[in-house]
Every structure is written in C-alpha cells, then in structure tokens.
Design an enzyme around this catalytic site. Structure first.
Site, PDB file in Angstrom:
ATOM      1  N   GLU A  67       0.836  -1.115  -0.151  1.00 43.80           N
ATOM      2  CA  GLU A  67       0.006   0.125  -0.035  1.00 43.80           C
ATOM      3  C   GLU A  67       0.854   1.135   0.082  1.00 43.80           C
ATOM      4  OE1 GLU A  67      -3.134   0.410  -0.104  1.00 43.80           O
ATOM      5  OE2 GLU A  67      -3.682  -1.524  -0.518  1.00 43.80           O
ATOM      6  N   LEU A  80      10.566   5.094  -5.933  1.00 45.07           N
ATOM      7  CA  LEU A  80       9.235   4.801  -5.280  1.00 45.07           C
ATOM      8  C   LEU A  80       8.652   6.174  -4.728  1.00 45.07           C
ATOM      9  CD1 LEU A  80      10.117   1.614  -3.274  1.00 45.07           C
ATOM     10  CD2 LEU A  80       8.515   1.878  -5.517  1.00 45.07           C
ATOM     11  N   GLY A  81       9.030   7.242  -5.123  1.00 49.59           N
ATOM     12  CA  GLY A  81       8.660   8.428  -4.620  1.00 49.59           C
ATOM     13  C   GLY A  81       9.070   9.218  -3.298  1.00 49.59           C
ATOM     14  N   TYR A  82       8.722   9.869  -2.536  1.00 55.71           N
ATOM     15  CA  TYR A  82       8.827  10.711  -1.429  1.00 55.71           C
ATOM     16  C   TYR A  82       9.668   9.565  -0.311  1.00 55.71           C
ATOM     17  CZ  TYR A  82       6.003  14.534  -3.124  1.00 55.71           C
ATOM     18  OH  TYR A  82       5.557  15.435  -3.968  1.00 55.71           O
ATOM     19  N   TYR A 109      -7.177   6.036   4.378  1.00 52.78           N
ATOM     20  CA  TYR A 109      -7.113   5.176   3.679  1.00 52.78           C
ATOM     21  C   TYR A 109      -6.206   3.761   3.637  1.00 52.78           C
ATOM     22  CZ  TYR A 109      -7.050   2.990  -1.159  1.00 52.78           C
ATOM     23  OH  TYR A 109      -6.984   1.960  -2.265  1.00 52.78           O
ATOM     24  N   ASP A 114     -11.547   5.510  -2.715  1.00 49.74           N
ATOM     25  CA  ASP A 114     -10.550   6.381  -3.630  1.00 49.74           C
ATOM     26  C   ASP A 114     -11.019   6.847  -4.858  1.00 49.74           C
ATOM     27  OD1 ASP A 114     -10.564   4.205  -5.350  1.00 49.74           O
ATOM     28  OD2 ASP A 114      -8.640   3.506  -5.159  1.00 49.74           O
ATOM     29  N   CYS A 172     -13.748   0.536 -15.616  1.00 51.12           N
ATOM     30  CA  CYS A 172     -14.426   2.144 -15.422  1.00 51.12           C
ATOM     31  C   CYS A 172     -13.349   3.074 -15.158  1.00 51.12           C
ATOM     32  CB  CYS A 172     -15.444   2.018 -14.316  1.00 51.12           C
ATOM     33  SG  CYS A 172     -16.408   3.261 -14.241  1.00 51.12           S
ATOM     34  N   CYS A 227     -26.167   0.390 -14.659  1.00 51.38           N
ATOM     35  CA  CYS A 227     -25.292   1.580 -14.649  1.00 51.38           C
ATOM     36  C   CYS A 227     -26.002   2.905 -15.390  1.00 51.38           C
ATOM     37  CB  CYS A 227     -24.214   1.317 -15.260  1.00 51.38           C
ATOM     38  SG  CYS A 227     -22.934   2.792 -15.418  1.00 51.38           S
TER      39      CYS A 227
END
Length: 300
Positions: free
Chosen positions: A42, A87-89, A127, A145, A193, A210
């Site tokens: 996550e 992997l970012g920050y 989250y 999300d 979607c 839908c």
C-alpha cells in the site's frame, strides 16, 4: 443510491464479486493476508504504477521479509532502497520503517486489526489503515479512492460529495466482506471504468444497472469532460459491424442484446432499426425480411 438500485443491491453485489473472482489482474499482494506485506504494497503504491511496484515489493520483502527484520534495519538502507527503486518521496520509507518499529515495540510484533488503531502507526492515514484492515483481516470499511468515486458516480449517479461517496460505498459493500469487495470495486475502476471506460470490452458486471451506460454520459469527478465516443451512436454502430462480422448475419432480436446489455425499452427495436438504417445508407449492412423475421448482415 436510488430506491430501485437499493432493491437490486444483492444482485449488484453478487454480479461484481462473481466478475472479480472469475478473472482479475494478478498482483502478489492479493495472494497474502500478511498485514506487513500488505502495508508495504500500500505504501509503495501511493506514487508508483502497480506494474512497477511488483518488482520493488518482491525485492523489499526479500531484503526485509518480516516486520521485525524491517524494524531492525538501518533507516539509511531503507531510504536507499526507496530511492534506487524510484518509489517517490523518501519520507514514506522513513514512516514505513518507523511504523515497523511501532508494531514491534508497542504491539509485540502483532499488527492492530481495526482501521482506527492502524492509524496510530506512523504515516498510516485513513485510506491505508482501511486497506490493511480489509485485505489482511477482513475488518475494514468500504474503500473510497478516486477509482471508487468514479465507479459510484457513473453507476449509481452518486453526487460529487465526499460524504455521499462514503455513504454509498458503505451501503454497497456486503457486510463482513471488505476483503473481496474492496479488491473487486477497485479492480472495476482500474480495468473497466477508468477515465476512458471499457464497459463491453471488460465485461463490466454493472452495465444492466449503470446510469452512465444507460445515458451515455461518462463524466465523473476526475473526468470533467464527457468522452465523445463512449455511449454514442457511433460506438453502437461500430458494435453492430463487429458483431455481424463475427456472426455473418443475425435476426434483430438476437443482434440487439449482443450490442447492448440493457437492450429494450428506450433502447429497443426502434433504436436498433435506426442504427441499421444509417449503416444501410452507408452501404455497410443489408437488412431484409425473411418469413416475418428481420435479419441484418454485412455487405460483402
């Protein structure tokens, strides 16, 4: 949700879970219920595409296979891993390392099982806490999300309001089924979607209910302008040509349901005949009556 959709809820729930269980993207963290492994996935997924996360996740767990191993690691090594895998920050690596120490020192190595308590861990927001509770312990609430908001807005016409999304998401989720449900609805948002919907190609299980599929309006909170193609006459003309290319010819009563899952009513025989008339004028299809039955075929 509307009253009609509320009455159909058991059917809606069964359709989504069956669709997910029949076929879904395979990610290794979906095959585990280990809260440590799920937490790592996550945190990594917050800024990185899932396809790239797989390699990093597997390498991370090879280096630090347990929460105890991560807690004992040098923080510089953890941050270095994060940087080398883009992997970012780096703060996320620091928080993950600190969260591992908390689990070991404050919880004797056993992760909390409820979302509220999981939020006590460093860097774990609502989250992430809910995701870990759902996928590791099946004790989570409905995940909300961006993908889930898009699905709920399109499918059930839920207004663009956080409280409305949370209420609708919770109502839609079968009680005690957070693990499979949250995986399934996020898969729906990721596969069928997305910003550019793939309703028929992905076999969306919610087409019969839908709102967007019925109206052709696929706008959503993160899709401010309506796609020009999805739900249009041009799209259904294309479906007719592809279907007749596969079957050579079909009676209209068989063709209609093959190109539109909610065929009938406003989108019934008259609507289909109008599309076929356009295609016939363009020289693409032939329509003829045979013994009281109208049959469509491609012109060769």
């Amino acid at each position: 949700m509307t009253e009609a959709l509320h009455e159909s809820l058991p059917e809606i729930q069964e359709a989504l879970i069956a669709w997910y269980e029949a076929d879904h993207r395979e990610f290794p963290w979906r095959r585990t219920e280990d809260p440590y492994e799920i937490l790592v996935s996550e945190v990594m997924s917050q800024q990185t595409q899932l396809g790239r996360v797989v390699e990093a996740w597997e390498a991370f767990l090879e280096e630090w296979p347990t929460v105890e191993a991560l807690a004992e690691a040098d923080r510089g090594d953890v941050v270095g891993f994060w940087t080398s895998h883009s992997l970012g920050y780096n703060n996320r690596a620091k928080y993950l390392h600190e969260a591992a120490r908390q689990v070991v020192e404050a919880y004797d190595g056993a992760f909390p099982t409820e979302p509220d308590e999981l939020q006590e861990l460093m860097g774990v927001g609502p989250y992430t806490a809910n995701a870990v509770a759902s996928f590791a312990f099946n004790t989570g609430n409905a995940v909300v999300d961006t993908n889930v908001k898009r699905v709920l807005h399109r499918a059930f016409d839920v207004p663009d309001d956080d409280s409305a999304f949370e209420a609708a998401a919770q109502e839609a989720m079968p009680e005690g089924e957070s693990r499979v449900w949250n995986n399934a609805i996020m898969e729906l948002g990721g596969v069928a979607c997305g910003k550019k919907p793939r309703c028929d190609e992905a076999g969306c299980p919610w087409r019969a209910w839908c709102h967007a599929y019925e109206t052709g309006d696929f706008t959503a909170p993160d899709v401010p302008t309506q796609p020009s193609f999805e739900g249009s006459r041009r799209q259904f003309r294309g479906r007719i040509v592809r279907t007749l290319g596969e079957y050579d010819e079909l009676p209209l009563d068989e063709l209609g349901p093959r190109i539109r899952v909610d065929y009938g009513g406003d989108h019934g025989r008259e609507w289909l005949e109008g599309l076929l008339s356009d295609l016939e004028s363009d020289g693409l299809v032939a329509v003829e009556d045979r013994e009281g039955e109208t049959v469509a075929s491609l012109r060769r």
